[in-house]
Motif scaffolding. Structure first.
Motif, PDB file in Angstrom:
ATOM      1  N   ARG A 243       4.422  12.445 -16.175  1.00 11.33           N
ATOM      2  CA  ARG A 243       3.304  13.117 -15.507  1.00 11.33           C
ATOM      3  C   ARG A 243       3.313  12.741 -14.039  1.00 11.33           C
ATOM      4  NH1 ARG A 243      -1.683  10.869 -18.199  1.00 11.33           N
ATOM      5  NH2 ARG A 243      -2.692  12.099 -16.610  1.00 11.33           N
ATOM      6  N   LYS A 244       2.724  13.594 -13.222  1.00 14.03           N
ATOM      7  CA  LYS A 244       2.562  13.342 -11.782  1.00 14.03           C
ATOM      8  C   LYS A 244       1.088  13.160 -11.507  1.00 14.03           C
ATOM      9  CE  LYS A 244       6.653  14.242  -9.753  1.00 14.03           C
ATOM     10  NZ  LYS A 244       7.269  13.368  -8.796  1.00 14.03           N
ATOM     11  N   PRO A 245       0.744  12.310 -10.543  1.00 20.93           N
ATOM     12  CA  PRO A 245      -0.676  12.196 -10.173  1.00 20.93           C
ATOM     13  C   PRO A 245      -1.163  13.480  -9.524  1.00 20.93           C
ATOM     14  CG  PRO A 245       0.665  10.849  -8.732  1.00 20.93           C
ATOM     15  CD  PRO A 245       1.579  11.443  -9.755  1.00 20.93           C
ATOM     16  N   ARG A 246      -2.427  13.731  -9.653  1.00 18.00           N
ATOM     17  CA  ARG A 246      -3.005  14.901  -8.993  1.00 18.00           C
ATOM     18  C   ARG A 246      -3.045  14.676  -7.498  1.00 18.00           C
ATOM     19  NH1 ARG A 246      -8.420  16.104 -12.118  1.00 18.00           N
ATOM     20  NH2 ARG A 246      -7.682  15.075 -13.984  1.00 18.00           N
ATOM     21  N   PRO A 247      -2.778  15.713  -6.740  1.00 17.59           N
ATOM     22  CA  PRO A 247      -2.864  15.570  -5.277  1.00 17.59           C
ATOM     23  C   PRO A 247      -4.280  15.235  -4.863  1.00 17.59           C
ATOM     24  CG  PRO A 247      -1.980  17.724  -5.889  1.00 17.59           C
ATOM     25  CD  PRO A 247      -2.388  17.046  -7.144  1.00 17.59           C
ATOM     26  N   PRO A 248      -4.430  14.481  -3.804  1.00 18.15           N
ATOM     27  CA  PRO A 248      -5.776  14.156  -3.329  1.00 18.15           C
ATOM     28  C   PRO A 248      -6.503  15.404  -2.850  1.00 18.15           C
ATOM     29  CG  PRO A 248      -4.119  13.381  -1.791  1.00 18.15           C
ATOM     30  CD  PRO A 248      -3.393  13.937  -2.963  1.00 18.15           C
ATOM     31  N   ALA A 249      -7.812  15.357  -2.990  1.00 13.18           N
ATOM     32  CA  ALA A 249      -8.636  16.505  -2.557  1.00 13.18           C
ATOM     33  C   ALA A 249      -8.770  16.543  -1.065  1.00 13.18           C
ATOM     34  CB  ALA A 249      -9.994  16.400  -3.186  1.00 13.18           C
TER      35      ALA A 249
ATOM     36  N   LYS B 104       0.857  -1.178   0.000  1.00 13.48           N
ATOM     37  CA  LYS B 104       0.000   0.000   0.000  1.00 13.48           C
ATOM     38  C   LYS B 104       0.897   1.232   0.000  1.00 13.48           C
ATOM     39  CE  LYS B 104      -3.777  -2.219   2.378  1.00 13.48           C
ATOM     40  NZ  LYS B 104      -4.553  -2.325   3.602  1.00 13.48           N
ATOM     41  N   CYS B 105       0.624   2.130  -0.926  1.00 16.17           N
ATOM     42  CA  CYS B 105       1.354   3.391  -1.001  1.00 16.17           C
ATOM     43  C   CYS B 105       0.352   4.522  -0.800  1.00 16.17           C
ATOM     44  CB  CYS B 105       2.034   3.543  -2.362  1.00 16.17           C
ATOM     45  SG  CYS B 105       3.264   2.256  -2.699  1.00 16.17           S
ATOM     46  N   TYR B 106       0.830   5.605  -0.230  1.00 20.54           N
ATOM     47  CA  TYR B 106      -0.021   6.738   0.092  1.00 20.54           C
ATOM     48  C   TYR B 106       0.620   8.029  -0.405  1.00 20.54           C
ATOM     49  CZ  TYR B 106      -1.789   3.291   3.397  1.00 20.54           C
ATOM     50  OH  TYR B 106      -2.300   2.153   3.955  1.00 20.54           O
ATOM     51  N   PHE B 107      -0.240   8.996  -0.755  1.00 20.61           N
ATOM     52  CA  PHE B 107       0.239  10.334  -1.072  1.00 20.61           C
ATOM     53  C   PHE B 107       0.817  10.961   0.189  1.00 20.61           C
ATOM     54  CE2 PHE B 107      -2.899   9.807  -4.418  1.00 20.61           C
ATOM     55  CZ  PHE B 107      -2.263  10.372  -5.512  1.00 20.61           C
ATOM     56  N   ASN B 108       1.819  11.781   0.028  1.00 19.82           N
ATOM     57  CA  ASN B 108       2.367  12.582   1.123  1.00 19.82           C
ATOM     58  C   ASN B 108       2.552  13.997   0.583  1.00 19.82           C
ATOM     59  OD1 ASN B 108       3.436  13.090   3.723  1.00 19.82           O
ATOM     60  ND2 ASN B 108       5.496  12.977   2.893  1.00 19.82           N
ATOM     61  N   PHE B 109       1.430  14.631   0.255  1.00 17.95           N
ATOM     62  CA  PHE B 109       1.445  15.956  -0.356  1.00 17.95           C
ATOM     63  C   PHE B 109       1.027  16.968   0.695  1.00 17.95           C
ATOM     64  CE2 PHE B 109       0.722  14.920  -5.124  1.00 17.95           C
ATOM     65  CZ  PHE B 109       1.745  14.007  -5.094  1.00 17.95           C
ATOM     66  N   LYS B 110       1.961  17.401   1.517  1.00 14.34           N
ATOM     67  CA  LYS B 110       1.631  18.365   2.567  1.00 14.34           C
ATOM     68  C   LYS B 110       1.579  19.784   2.034  1.00 14.34           C
ATOM     69  CE  LYS B 110       3.230  15.457   6.182  1.00 14.34           C
ATOM     70  NZ  LYS B 110       3.337  15.372   7.571  1.00 14.34           N
ATOM     71  N   ASN B 111       2.378  20.093   1.017  1.00 15.24           N
ATOM     72  CA  ASN B 111       2.341  21.403   0.383  1.00 15.24           C
ATOM     73  C   ASN B 111       2.830  21.254  -1.053  1.00 15.24           C
ATOM     74  OD1 ASN B 111       5.255  21.613   0.319  1.00 15.24           O
ATOM     75  ND2 ASN B 111       5.161  22.055   2.498  1.00 15.24           N
TER      76      ASN B 111
ATOM     77  N   VAL C 243      -2.488   5.413  -3.357  1.00 13.12           N
ATOM     78  CA  VAL C 243      -2.121   5.479  -4.761  1.00 13.12           C
ATOM     79  C   VAL C 243      -1.345   4.202  -5.056  1.00 13.12           C
ATOM     80  CG1 VAL C 243      -0.009   6.795  -4.310  1.00 13.12           C
ATOM     81  CG2 VAL C 243      -1.045   6.849  -6.589  1.00 13.12           C
ATOM     82  N   GLY C 244      -1.665   3.562  -6.158  1.00 12.51           N
ATOM     83  CA  GLY C 244      -0.981   2.327  -6.523  1.00 12.51           C
ATOM     84  C   GLY C 244       0.402   2.606  -7.090  1.00 12.51           C
ATOM     85  N   PHE C 245       1.363   1.778  -6.723  1.00 15.61           N
ATOM     86  CA  PHE C 245       2.721   1.954  -7.233  1.00 15.61           C
ATOM     87  C   PHE C 245       2.744   1.826  -8.752  1.00 15.61           C
ATOM     88  CE2 PHE C 245       6.975   0.315  -8.319  1.00 15.61           C
ATOM     89  CZ  PHE C 245       7.716   1.411  -7.920  1.00 15.61           C
ATOM     90  N   ARG C 246       1.939   0.927  -9.292  1.00 15.06           N
ATOM     91  CA  ARG C 246       1.899   0.773 -10.750  1.00 15.06           C
ATOM     92  C   ARG C 246       1.350   2.026 -11.426  1.00 15.06           C
ATOM     93  NH1 ARG C 246       0.943  -5.559 -11.945  1.00 15.06           N
ATOM     94  NH2 ARG C 246       2.278  -6.275 -10.246  1.00 15.06           N
ATOM     95  N   VAL C 247       0.441   2.714 -10.757  1.00 16.21           N
ATOM     96  CA  VAL C 247      -0.061   3.994 -11.277  1.00 16.21           C
ATOM     97  C   VAL C 247       1.075   5.011 -11.291  1.00 16.21           C
ATOM     98  CG1 VAL C 247      -1.602   5.945 -10.782  1.00 16.21           C
ATOM     99  CG2 VAL C 247      -2.446   3.599 -10.582  1.00 16.21           C
ATOM    100  N   LEU C 248       1.859   5.058 -10.215  1.00 15.81           N
ATOM    101  CA  LEU C 248       2.988   5.983 -10.151  1.00 15.81           C
ATOM    102  C   LEU C 248       4.000   5.697 -11.263  1.00 15.81           C
ATOM    103  CD1 LEU C 248       3.605   6.097  -6.299  1.00 15.81           C
ATOM    104  CD2 LEU C 248       2.424   7.788  -7.715  1.00 15.81           C
TER     105      LEU C 248
ATOM    106  N   TYR D  61       5.711  10.167  -1.805  1.00 18.21           N
ATOM    107  CA  TYR D  61       4.802   9.076  -1.457  1.00 18.21           C
ATOM    108  C   TYR D  61       5.393   8.328  -0.276  1.00 18.21           C
ATOM    109  CZ  TYR D  61       3.688  10.635  -6.034  1.00 18.21           C
ATOM    110  OH  TYR D  61       3.402  11.463  -7.082  1.00 18.21           O
ATOM    111  N   ILE D  62       4.550   7.558   0.372  1.00 13.93           N
ATOM    112  CA  ILE D  62       4.991   6.867   1.579  1.00 13.93           C
ATOM    113  C   ILE D  62       4.443   5.439   1.564  1.00 13.93           C
ATOM    114  CG2 ILE D  62       3.021   7.770   2.874  1.00 13.93           C
ATOM    115  CD1 ILE D  62       4.730   7.817   5.365  1.00 13.93           C
TER     116      ILE D  62
END
Length: 100
Positions: A94-100, A14-21, A81-86, A27-28
């Motif tokens: 391209r970069k994934p959009r930050p989560p809302a 499992k991977c997660y966004f880490n978009f603080k700013n 966020v899936g690693f394969r998506v990354l 990612y984490i």
């Protein structure tokens, strides 16, 4: 589990966004170590970038360390966020959009 094993298994973790700013965008993933005493999360912060070759990416480990167990990984919201998506997006530069 050791850091090299964690990186080798990113596609199954499992991977997660880490978009603080807007400047800190990575990612984490985590592993729970069950050593002597209480279990501990081992956190790995990383980024995925296109390597410049057709089907190659680079995974940059920016930080990795043991931390206490938290209800959410390192106190972040659980936006997966899936690693394969990354990898797919990195291959397209391209970069994934930050989560809302």
């Amino acid at each position: 589990m050791q850091l090299p094993d964690i990186i080798r298994d990113l596609d199954r973790r499992k991977c997660y966004f880490n978009f603080k700013n807007s400047r800190q965008r990575n990612y984490i993933t985590l592993d729970v170590l069950d050593g002597a005493g209480a279990p501990t999360e081992y956190l790995v912060f990383f980024d995925v970038r296109h390597a410049g070759e057709d089907q190659a990416v680079l995974v940059f480990v920016q930080s990795a360390f043991p931390a206490g167990i938290a209800p959410k990984p390192h106190g972040i919201s659980r936006k997966k966020v899936g690693f394969r998506v990354l990898v797919s997006l990195a291959l397209q530069n391209r970069k994934p959009r930050p989560p809302a």
